[in-house]
Design a protein around this motif. Structure first.
Motif, mmCIF file in Angstrom:
data_model
loop_
_atom_site.group_PDB
_atom_site.id
_atom_site.type_symbol
_atom_site.label_atom_id
_atom_site.label_comp_id
_atom_site.label_asym_id
_atom_site.label_seq_id
_atom_site.Cartn_x
_atom_site.Cartn_y
_atom_site.Cartn_z
ATOM 1 N N ILE A 130 -30.109 -14.004 -101.753
ATOM 2 C CA ILE A 130 -31.239 -14.590 -101.030
ATOM 3 C C ILE A 130 -32.429 -13.624 -101.015
ATOM 4 O O ILE A 130 -33.559 -14.017 -101.285
ATOM 5 N N ASP A 131 -32.164 -12.351 -100.724
ATOM 6 C CA ASP A 131 -33.251 -11.351 -100.721
ATOM 7 C C ASP A 131 -33.954 -11.293 -102.071
ATOM 8 O O ASP A 131 -35.177 -11.229 -102.149
ATOM 9 N N GLU A 132 -33.166 -11.317 -103.134
ATOM 10 C CA GLU A 132 -33.744 -11.267 -104.479
ATOM 11 C C GLU A 132 -34.558 -12.528 -104.774
ATOM 12 O O GLU A 132 -35.636 -12.452 -105.364
ATOM 13 N N ALA A 133 -34.036 -13.683 -104.382
ATOM 14 C CA ALA A 133 -34.757 -14.948 -104.605
ATOM 15 C C ALA A 133 -36.079 -14.941 -103.839
ATOM 16 O O ALA A 133 -37.112 -15.378 -104.358
ATOM 17 N N VAL A 134 -36.061 -14.432 -102.615
ATOM 18 C CA VAL A 134 -37.273 -14.333 -101.795
ATOM 19 C C VAL A 134 -38.273 -13.388 -102.465
ATOM 20 O O VAL A 134 -39.466 -13.689 -102.564
ATOM 21 N N LEU A 135 -37.782 -12.254 -102.954
ATOM 22 C CA LEU A 135 -38.637 -11.294 -103.654
ATOM 23 C C LEU A 135 -39.270 -11.919 -104.902
ATOM 24 O O LEU A 135 -40.474 -11.786 -105.139
ATOM 25 N N LEU A 136 -38.460 -12.642 -105.672
ATOM 26 C CA LEU A 136 -38.968 -13.328 -106.872
ATOM 27 C C LEU A 136 -39.997 -14.390 -106.495
ATOM 28 O O LEU A 136 -41.011 -14.542 -107.182
ATOM 29 N N ALA A 137 -39.746 -15.103 -105.402
ATOM 30 C CA ALA A 137 -40.698 -16.121 -104.945
ATOM 31 C C ALA A 137 -42.020 -15.470 -104.540
ATOM 32 O O ALA A 137 -43.096 -15.997 -104.840
ATOM 33 N N LYS A 138 -41.945 -14.312 -103.891
ATOM 34 C CA LYS A 138 -43.175 -13.604 -103.497
ATOM 35 C C LYS A 138 -43.945 -13.132 -104.737
ATOM 36 O O LYS A 138 -45.169 -13.112 -104.727
ATOM 37 N N GLU A 139 -43.218 -12.782 -105.797
ATOM 38 C CA GLU A 139 -43.856 -12.309 -107.032
ATOM 39 C C GLU A 139 -44.439 -13.445 -107.867
ATOM 40 O O GLU A 139 -45.499 -13.308 -108.452
ATOM 41 N N TYR A 140 -43.713 -14.565 -107.949
ATOM 42 C CA TYR A 140 -44.059 -15.609 -108.917
ATOM 43 C C TYR A 140 -44.596 -16.914 -108.322
ATOM 44 O O TYR A 140 -45.301 -17.647 -108.998
ATOM 45 N N ALA A 141 -44.186 -17.239 -107.110
ATOM 46 C CA ALA A 141 -44.498 -18.568 -106.565
ATOM 47 C C ALA A 141 -45.683 -18.530 -105.603
ATOM 48 O O ALA A 141 -46.287 -17.480 -105.387
ATOM 49 N N ASP A 142 -46.005 -19.678 -105.031
ATOM 50 C CA ASP A 142 -47.084 -19.780 -104.047
ATOM 51 C C ASP A 142 -46.784 -18.905 -102.831
ATOM 52 O O ASP A 142 -45.628 -18.594 -102.550
ATOM 53 N N ASP A 143 -47.826 -18.580 -102.090
ATOM 54 C CA ASP A 143 -47.718 -17.658 -100.958
ATOM 55 C C ASP A 143 -46.624 -17.991 -99.951
ATOM 56 O O ASP A 143 -45.955 -17.105 -99.443
ATOM 57 N N GLU A 144 -46.453 -19.263 -99.648
ATOM 58 C CA GLU A 144 -45.490 -19.650 -98.618
ATOM 59 C C GLU A 144 -44.119 -20.043 -99.180
ATOM 60 O O GLU A 144 -43.194 -20.324 -98.415
ATOM 61 N N SER A 145 -43.989 -20.072 -100.486
ATOM 62 C CA SER A 145 -42.746 -20.547 -101.111
ATOM 63 C C SER A 145 -41.515 -19.747 -100.720
ATOM 64 O O SER A 145 -40.419 -20.287 -100.609
ATOM 65 N N TYR A 146 -41.695 -18.449 -100.514
ATOM 66 C CA TYR A 146 -40.529 -17.611 -100.217
ATOM 67 C C TYR A 146 -39.824 -18.059 -98.935
ATOM 68 O O TYR A 146 -38.596 -17.987 -98.841
ATOM 69 N N LYS A 147 -40.588 -18.563 -97.959
ATOM 70 C CA LYS A 147 -39.984 -19.017 -96.700
ATOM 71 C C LYS A 147 -39.102 -20.242 -96.958
ATOM 72 O O LYS A 147 -38.000 -20.364 -96.420
ATOM 73 N N TYR A 148 -39.602 -21.131 -97.790
ATOM 74 C CA TYR A 148 -38.879 -22.346 -98.150
ATOM 75 C C TYR A 148 -37.603 -21.992 -98.923
ATOM 76 O O TYR A 148 -36.525 -22.492 -98.621
ATOM 77 N N ILE A 149 -37.745 -21.111 -99.910
ATOM 78 C CA ILE A 149 -36.604 -20.680 -100.728
ATOM 79 C C ILE A 149 -35.540 -20.042 -99.825
ATOM 80 O O ILE A 149 -34.355 -20.313 -99.957
ATOM 81 N N ASN A 150 -35.990 -19.202 -98.904
ATOM 82 C CA ASN A 150 -35.089 -18.541 -97.968
ATOM 83 C C ASN A 150 -34.317 -19.575 -97.140
ATOM 84 O O ASN A 150 -33.090 -19.495 -97.013
ATOM 85 N N ALA A 151 -35.027 -20.545 -96.605
ATOM 86 C CA ALA A 151 -34.400 -21.574 -95.766
ATOM 87 C C ALA A 151 -33.404 -22.421 -96.564
ATOM 88 O O ALA A 151 -32.300 -22.721 -96.087
ATOM 89 N N VAL A 152 -33.788 -22.783 -97.777
ATOM 90 C CA VAL A 152 -32.918 -23.604 -98.631
ATOM 91 C C VAL A 152 -31.626 -22.842 -98.959
ATOM 92 O O VAL A 152 -30.521 -23.369 -98.785
ATOM 93 N N LEU A 153 -31.757 -21.600 -99.391
ATOM 94 C CA LEU A 153 -30.585 -20.827 -99.788
ATOM 95 C C LEU A 153 -29.713 -20.439 -98.588
ATOM 96 O O LEU A 153 -28.507 -20.268 -98.720
ATOM 97 N N ASP A 154 -30.335 -20.343 -97.440
ATOM 98 C CA ASP A 154 -29.602 -20.026 -96.232
ATOM 99 C C ASP A 154 -28.581 -21.115 -95.909
ATOM 100 O O ASP A 154 -27.537 -20.845 -95.319
ATOM 101 N N ARG A 155 -28.855 -22.347 -96.343
ATOM 102 C CA ARG A 155 -27.944 -23.470 -96.102
ATOM 103 C C ARG A 155 -26.760 -23.488 -97.081
ATOM 104 O O ARG A 155 -25.823 -24.258 -96.917
ATOM 105 N N TYR A 156 -26.822 -22.661 -98.120
ATOM 106 C CA TYR A 156 -25.750 -22.618 -99.124
ATOM 107 C C TYR A 156 -24.437 -22.152 -98.499
ATOM 108 O O TYR A 156 -24.419 -21.200 -97.743
ATOM 109 N N GLU A 157 -23.356 -22.872 -98.823
ATOM 110 C CA GLU A 157 -22.025 -22.442 -98.351
ATOM 111 C C GLU A 157 -21.054 -22.428 -99.499
ATOM 112 O O GLU A 157 -21.115 -23.226 -100.383
#
Length: 128
Positions: A101-128
């Motif tokens: 999740i940390d890596e995905a958030v970091l990648l989102a901050k590098e490559y995606a829109d400004d707020e995308s990392y929050k969304y990515i974090n929330a989505v992956l947080d639901r993963y079980e």
């Protein structure tokens, strides 16, 4: 040159982005990018891309479940790429969930829109 895991993930995201954008097979994209697949960094990219290519339908279904009120197809391509890699890593148990999740958030901050990392974090947080 030895590539660290973050750089390996960046390379994978670049390949996945091209795959999502161009609807081109990952095998051809990997050939186009011509990096050395016998080395550790190449293996990481190659094995994840192969896993995603083979299991894309199941991975997208899993992501759609995590998205709840949205669909994978409606996401920007870079976010599709980041989520595909993250869910691939979680499914393959390549790292602990918080690390992925940390890596995905970091990648989102590098490559995606400004707020995308929050969304990515929330989505992956639901993963079980």
């Amino acid at each position: 040159i030895i590539m660290n895991r973050h750089l390996q993930r960046q390379k994978t995201i670049e390949c996945l982005y091209q795959h999502c954008l161009l609807e081109r097979p990952l095998t051809l994209i990997l050939e186009d990018n011509e990096f050395e697949i016998t080395q550790d960094e190449g293996r990481f990219v190659l094995l994840n891309c192969e896993f995603i290519e083979i299991n894309k339908e199941a991975l997208v279904e899993k992501i759609n479940d995590l998205l709840q009120d949205w669909t994978f197809e409606r996401l920007p391509f870079v976010e599709q790429a980041i989520l595909l890699l993250a869910v691939c890593e979680l499914e393959r148990k390549l790292d602990e969930k918080p690390v992925v999740i940390d890596e995905a958030v970091l990648l989102a901050k590098e490559y995606a829109d400004d707020e995308s990392y929050k969304y990515i974090n929330a989505v992956l947080d639901r993963y079980e």
